[in-house]
Design a protein around this motif. Structure first.
Motif, PDB file in Angstrom:
ATOM      1  N   ARG A  79      20.483   8.013 -11.035  1.00  0.00           N
ATOM      2  CA  ARG A  79      20.646   9.270 -11.076  1.00  0.00           C
ATOM      3  C   ARG A  79      20.491   9.632 -12.687  1.00  0.00           C
ATOM      4  O   ARG A  79      21.867   9.939 -12.813  1.00  0.00           O
ATOM      5  N   TRP A  91      25.464   7.732 -14.450  1.00  0.00           N
ATOM      6  CA  TRP A  91      25.907   8.849 -13.401  1.00  0.00           C
ATOM      7  C   TRP A  91      27.349   8.606 -12.840  1.00  0.00           C
ATOM      8  O   TRP A  91      28.142   9.537 -12.402  1.00  0.00           O
ATOM      9  N   TYR A  92      27.931   7.522 -13.132  1.00  0.00           N
ATOM     10  CA  TYR A  92      28.979   7.081 -12.245  1.00  0.00           C
ATOM     11  C   TYR A  92      30.402   7.386 -12.868  1.00  0.00           C
ATOM     12  O   TYR A  92      31.070   8.281 -12.509  1.00  0.00           O
ATOM     13  N   HIS A  93      30.585   7.080 -13.950  1.00  0.00           N
ATOM     14  CA  HIS A  93      31.874   7.123 -14.758  1.00  0.00           C
ATOM     15  C   HIS A  93      31.617   7.894 -16.089  1.00  0.00           C
ATOM     16  O   HIS A  93      32.464   8.417 -16.941  1.00  0.00           O
ATOM     17  N   PHE A  95      29.880   6.688 -18.769  1.00  0.00           N
ATOM     18  CA  PHE A  95      29.668   5.986 -20.074  1.00  0.00           C
ATOM     19  C   PHE A  95      28.195   6.540 -20.673  1.00  0.00           C
ATOM     20  O   PHE A  95      27.213   6.625 -20.048  1.00  0.00           O
ATOM     21  N   ILE A 108      32.877  10.206 -20.254  1.00  0.00           N
ATOM     22  CA  ILE A 108      33.190  11.334 -19.657  1.00  0.00           C
ATOM     23  C   ILE A 108      34.621  11.250 -18.858  1.00  0.00           C
ATOM     24  O   ILE A 108      35.458  12.138 -19.105  1.00  0.00           O
ATOM     25  N   ALA A 109      34.919  10.183 -18.226  1.00  0.00           N
ATOM     26  CA  ALA A 109      36.040  10.070 -17.353  1.00  0.00           C
ATOM     27  C   ALA A 109      37.242   9.710 -18.454  1.00  0.00           C
ATOM     28  O   ALA A 109      38.411   9.647 -18.073  1.00  0.00           O
ATOM     29  N   SER A 110      36.987   9.385 -19.761  1.00  0.00           N
ATOM     30  CA  SER A 110      38.151   9.070 -20.569  1.00  0.00           C
ATOM     31  C   SER A 110      37.570   9.134 -22.041  1.00  0.00           C
ATOM     32  O   SER A 110      37.175   8.352 -22.804  1.00  0.00           O
ATOM     33  N   ASP A 113      38.725   7.007 -24.958  1.00  0.00           N
ATOM     34  CA  ASP A 113      38.900   5.606 -24.595  1.00  0.00           C
ATOM     35  C   ASP A 113      38.777   4.724 -25.774  1.00  0.00           C
ATOM     36  O   ASP A 113      37.627   4.919 -26.859  1.00  0.00           O
ATOM     37  N   LEU A 115      37.527   2.097 -25.902  1.00  0.00           N
ATOM     38  CA  LEU A 115      36.102   1.263 -25.697  1.00  0.00           C
ATOM     39  C   LEU A 115      35.201   2.007 -26.579  1.00  0.00           C
ATOM     40  O   LEU A 115      33.975   1.246 -26.937  1.00  0.00           O
TER      41      LEU A 115
ATOM     42  N   SER B 190      35.944   0.997  -5.097  1.00  0.00           N
ATOM     43  CA  SER B 190      35.629   2.520  -5.598  1.00  0.00           C
ATOM     44  C   SER B 190      36.588   3.328  -5.242  1.00  0.00           C
ATOM     45  O   SER B 190      36.503   4.627  -5.411  1.00  0.00           O
ATOM     46  N   ASP B 193      39.298   4.586  -7.288  1.00  0.00           N
ATOM     47  CA  ASP B 193      39.056   4.722  -8.485  1.00  0.00           C
ATOM     48  C   ASP B 193      39.189   6.245  -9.412  1.00  0.00           C
ATOM     49  O   ASP B 193      38.505   7.145  -8.853  1.00  0.00           O
ATOM     50  N   GLY B 195      38.456   7.300 -12.033  1.00  0.00           N
ATOM     51  CA  GLY B 195      37.321   7.605 -13.168  1.00  0.00           C
ATOM     52  C   GLY B 195      36.167   8.000 -12.533  1.00  0.00           C
ATOM     53  O   GLY B 195      35.044   8.361 -13.520  1.00  0.00           O
ATOM     54  N   HIS B 196      35.870   8.219 -11.252  1.00  0.00           N
ATOM     55  CA  HIS B 196      34.367   8.049 -10.598  1.00  0.00           C
ATOM     56  C   HIS B 196      34.047   9.576 -10.387  1.00  0.00           C
ATOM     57  O   HIS B 196      33.387   9.785  -9.613  1.00  0.00           O
ATOM     58  N   LEU B 198      32.754  11.920 -11.696  1.00  0.00           N
ATOM     59  CA  LEU B 198      31.787  12.637 -12.287  1.00  0.00           C
ATOM     60  C   LEU B 198      30.540  12.735 -10.953  1.00  0.00           C
ATOM     61  O   LEU B 198      29.750  13.759 -10.937  1.00  0.00           O
ATOM     62  N   ILE B 199      30.658  11.775 -10.266  1.00  0.00           N
ATOM     63  CA  ILE B 199      29.570  11.545  -8.889  1.00  0.00           C
ATOM     64  C   ILE B 199      29.753  12.813  -8.037  1.00  0.00           C
ATOM     65  O   ILE B 199      28.927  13.167  -7.295  1.00  0.00           O
ATOM     66  N   LEU B 215      37.182  15.910 -14.106  1.00  0.00           N
ATOM     67  CA  LEU B 215      36.376  15.033 -14.699  1.00  0.00           C
ATOM     68  C   LEU B 215      36.873  13.632 -14.626  1.00  0.00           C
ATOM     69  O   LEU B 215      35.909  12.790 -14.388  1.00  0.00           O
ATOM     70  N   SER B 216      38.205  13.590 -14.928  1.00  0.00           N
ATOM     71  CA  SER B 216      38.824  12.357 -14.663  1.00  0.00           C
ATOM     72  C   SER B 216      40.527  12.624 -14.583  1.00  0.00           C
ATOM     73  O   SER B 216      40.885  13.628 -15.088  1.00  0.00           O
ATOM     74  N   ARG B 218      43.217  11.208 -16.254  1.00  0.00           N
ATOM     75  CA  ARG B 218      43.405  10.013 -17.402  1.00  0.00           C
ATOM     76  C   ARG B 218      44.881   9.376 -17.085  1.00  0.00           C
ATOM     77  O   ARG B 218      45.743  10.355 -16.753  1.00  0.00           O
ATOM     78  N   PHE B 362      37.154  -0.369 -18.842  1.00  0.00           N
ATOM     79  CA  PHE B 362      37.768   0.890 -19.753  1.00  0.00           C
ATOM     80  C   PHE B 362      39.113   1.285 -19.192  1.00  0.00           C
ATOM     81  O   PHE B 362      39.496   0.869 -18.253  1.00  0.00           O
ATOM     82  N   SER B 363      39.735   2.149 -19.995  1.00  0.00           N
ATOM     83  CA  SER B 363      41.346   2.320 -19.743  1.00  0.00           C
ATOM     84  C   SER B 363      41.539   2.614 -18.215  1.00  0.00           C
ATOM     85  O   SER B 363      42.660   2.263 -17.570  1.00  0.00           O
ATOM     86  N   LEU B 364      40.870   3.418 -17.758  1.00  0.00           N
ATOM     87  CA  LEU B 364      41.058   4.045 -16.337  1.00  0.00           C
ATOM     88  C   LEU B 364      40.983   2.919 -15.167  1.00  0.00           C
ATOM     89  O   LEU B 364      41.381   2.934 -14.007  1.00  0.00           O
ATOM     90  N   ASP B 365      40.208   1.794 -15.591  1.00  0.00           N
ATOM     91  CA  ASP B 365      40.136   0.589 -14.801  1.00  0.00           C
ATOM     92  C   ASP B 365      41.545  -0.082 -14.617  1.00  0.00           C
ATOM     93  O   ASP B 365      41.669  -1.072 -13.835  1.00  0.00           O
TER      94      ASP B 365
END
Lengths: 399, 399, 399
Positions: A79, A91-93, A95, A108-110, A113, A115, B190, B193, B195-196, B198-199, B215-216, B218, B362-365
């Motif tokens: 996507r 497109w998922y989180h 990155f 975008i989600a963090s 971060d 990382l 999923s 989750d 952090g997802h 965005l989809i 967007l997330s 946090r 990453f952190s949200l995981d």
């Protein structure tokens, strides 16, 4: 196969690196897409030698990154999601990677971060020339090689049958690519095979021209296959002038339709698997074919016709000719579709590697044998199967 | 993946029981079918965690037996054949089993056969509540557990944002189930989750409401993921009040459409893999999702919206609302179809277990990691692959 | 399956050669094609017991060769190419084989090739009788056996219910063949199974005739299964006169539609897997069925009805009857389609060999057990999987 033949099975030690190369050879340039397939800001995903690659064009330039997000491994191209000209986002989180370096520069989600800035996505060298995008596939630390070392060599200017050189500015390339069943080695071997003309005996291209392909091009001696393995690009070539063209088999009552063979026809095969047929499909043109490994059972079959066009009018003329004749008559139903049929037909015999041991080669297979030697001795590396943790140690110099 | 990253691969010893759980966890209750899918005297065959199960309704009650005839192993449900209310017969040779006990009580082809009364077909405990049929899948000798231990817990009566409890009499459940590509673990991960989002940025459900998803979400600290592992049902939960809702990424120019987040939204994930989203798809409703393992590459995705309806009129109103809005806008094209797309996209990376080793969390995981710990430490057992003769010894207490 | 049942798993040592025979038994005659499927000069490719076989008819006679060119292993039958009556050529490079000997006698691409005359393609014995082409599949050096040893035996002339003998000159064979899912062993076992009549209870053929099949043919003692293993052809047979025909199950309320069973019905099963049903689908006719192994998961199901026709008029009458009734009513939707359904249904349980260990046989399976013994003790060999380099040493005499 009779009991005798089973007993006479060849020792295959020599061939082992070639057998191991089912996923392709590495540290070479491969065509990835035609330029028109990646427009500005588009993202496209392909696979070469088992490696998923995402291509994106930004400000005119094409970038290539590994098409597998570091986070959870999804295809980034699934996507397309880009927010700036110098990044590509998953497109998922979200990155987000720097196009040039592959560095993870945002999530975008963090957004803060830890990382970010610590990890990078693999990138690949890209070159774009005359409407084709090439990607250098191989080890990340392998020195980048010139593209000219992996495409057919320029022919001498004063050669009577001179055709266009791929990298020249006034060369126009028109063609197609198709995803085909069959391992890349079988496809490549079939490309220059001087003994397979029987399948083209009734091809519309042959019947519609003033020439015929012979029933075979008999190799009259060791000189018939020229091995160019000193300088890059490395290749083997058939010199049609030294071959004996067989036009008839009286015992079986088989005959070619016409009596003359194409003038200036030369067939050569280059590493990493590029066929170059000069003065084909007609005098003055040249046909290039790549058999790019996709996975171990499929390859992308590239068929490109090259012409030298010095003016816009010449370019236009060649395009009209291609659109109204050569694509169908030479690349598709008129000729090459028969090659695709033949390549697919060999897949079953070799897919579990039985064929390498049980095949029965004949004199014209000298060409195939020289090709295999070229791969074994001069490929810059053997591609490991994807997901394999044990690398195949196949650096050619050490063999 | 760069050479550095390869060297930094995590030791996976901790995760091994989770990796082994590709066929599901056992000794838990799973939804099997909606009540309306098994009418009186009907027989339906399904598969949960690799186990074929035949469900039959007789005199209103649903029975579950292993859907594999003892004789030659055919699916009994393939051609439903019942001659009495208390038995089910195999359509092939007439092996007839007692619905309650599974005992072989007759063979139509051999009415006095010595085998009669000597062998039994495996049966499974069944519970039916509010239009859903649940089956307890696991070891035959494992003590039956209360269904309430395997579904999301009741919320306190005085909670401002209280939504319906699955097992209450005045709860109405409406929804769908679909057979989806992808392992149950990836689907479950999923589900909650944080952090997802965005989809879902452009999902019709989000654009059509007065709220936006951030967007997330946090996680501001260890408290953002609450682990409930003392009493059954066991779960992890996100407390949205303690999360920081990120509505914009200025660097990349990404922004949510609206400015407010849904009121009372709470997300929690229960063993054996049940997502509970309170006040979703709108305030006052709740959405349940199950990701029931079918085989190691497919799960049944259950999507159920719950409402409290005290009168027939309220039931009717909710049904009209569901039929004319929520099924499409929340469960299908308006929102959850994007989740299905995302889950399928991760399957390739994990299907040969490479992903567990190569993923970059990453952190949200933190939410995903706590879920994995919950499975590893509290699942009542790991399901063995079907046909495997070596049982995976994975009783959680012993780990 | 309960824990007790798991503990009681049978020792399978006895059955091992039968389990090994998943690709078929060898050194036997199998039907390959109907005569009308290979017209003069036609080439057809089939597969029996994993062996690709090309059949060609020249000057009326049918020849069979291994359908895999010695050169690069393609199917010769993929593009039939014959230039003379006594040869067959491969379409790819023109490797040309003598039809009778299989010797490589020419290569179109290389007419003077040193390989010519040195190697041979495997050939197979062929017999054609009454519209069917049989091929002897097995070891190249195994002595050819009479076809009469591998087809159902002639019945005594004075037998009241005498039906046509396959090899007699005045026998007419009409039928069909189909490529079916399922291993040949499961198909063969189902063919003569005296306990499977439940699936035919509502078959149009049964409901449309004056007879019924019983719910089962109960074996009253060891004599009910007659083993003919002294002389070839070797077989087991059910003698319907000694069986108890069960027409009703009062406990379950199941009953056959009619009260009488077909007169003269006899069922026998011959090596290498030929069912012979006398006086079926109606008195005076006989039905033959072969379950020819194609690969380890598919068989070719041959269904042939035989009649004795002394005159052209009788032949014509039988053909009209077959075309307008028996093909649909007996071989297809009216009866045998149910058998195909049942065979396919057992495939899953046995495809990883689990079924042989976990099946629960009952008294009527005495027939199946005797059949397995016949294969284990009297098959002329066990076919190795294709491409396997280790032969299964399974010569029956040595077992």
């Amino acid at each position: 196969m009779s009991a005798d033949q089973v007993k006479n099975r060849k020792p295959l030690k020599f061939l082992q690196p070639y057998i191991d190369a089912r996923w392709g050879i590495k540290n070479h340039w491969y065509p990835a897409l035609f330029s028109h397939e990646v427009k500005e800001d588009e993202v496209k995903g392909i696979q070469i030698a088992g490696e998923p690659v995402a291509l994106r064009r930004a400000d005119g330039r094409v970038y290539a990154l590994r098409d597998e997000c570091l986070h959870r491994g999804v295809r980034i191209s699934a996507r397309p999601t880009c927010f700036t000209k110098d990044t590509i986002s998953c497109w998922y989180h979200g990155f987000t990677y720097d196009l040039e370096s592959g560095d993870l520069c945002d999530i975008i989600a963090s957004q803060e971060d830890p990382l970010i800035g610590k990890v990078s996505l693999r990138t690949y060298p890209v070159e774009e020339v005359n409407g084709m995008i090439f990607v250098f596939i191989g080890d990340e630390d392998y020195p980048r090689q010139p593209l000219a070392h992996d495409v057919p060599a320029r022919v001498a200017d004063d050669y009577e049958y001179r055709t266009a050189y791929l990298l020249d500015e006034d060369t126009v390339l028109l063609g197609i690519r198709r995803h085909c069943v069959g391992n890349w080695r079988l496809a490549t071997e079939s490309g220059g095979d001087p003994g397979h003309f029987l399948i083209h005996r009734l091809s519309p291209l042959v019947l519609s021209q003033s020439f015929s392909l012979p029933l075979s091009a008999r190799l009259t001696g060791p000189d018939s296959v020229i091995v160019n393995d000193k300088e890059w690009p490395k290749s083997i070539a058939l010199d049609y002038d030294t071959l004996e063209h067989v036009m008839e088999n009286k015992r079986l009552g088989v005959k070619t339709y016409g009596d003359t063979v194409p003038a200036g026809l030369n067939v050569s095969l280059y590493l990493p698997g590029v066929l170059y047929v000069e003065n084909w499909p007609t005098r003055g043109l040249a046909q290039y074919e790549w058999y790019v490994p996709a996975d171990d059972g499929h390859h992308v079959y590239w068929q490109v016709i090259a012409a030298t066009c010095k003016t816009a009018e010449e370019r236009q003329d060649f395009k009209v000719q291609y659109d109204n004749c050569w694509e169908e008559l030479a690349l598709k139903s008129g000729f090459n579709d028969d090659d695709i049929f033949a390549r697919e037909a060999t897949e079953h015999f070799y897919e579990d590697d039985r064929g390498w041991e049980e095949e029965t080669l004949f004199s014209l297979d000298q060409f195939v044998v020289e090709w295999r030697k070229l791969v074994i001795n001069h490929a810059r590396g053997i591609q490991s199967p994807p997901n394999s943790h044990d690398q195949i140690s196949a650096h050619p110099d050490g063999m």
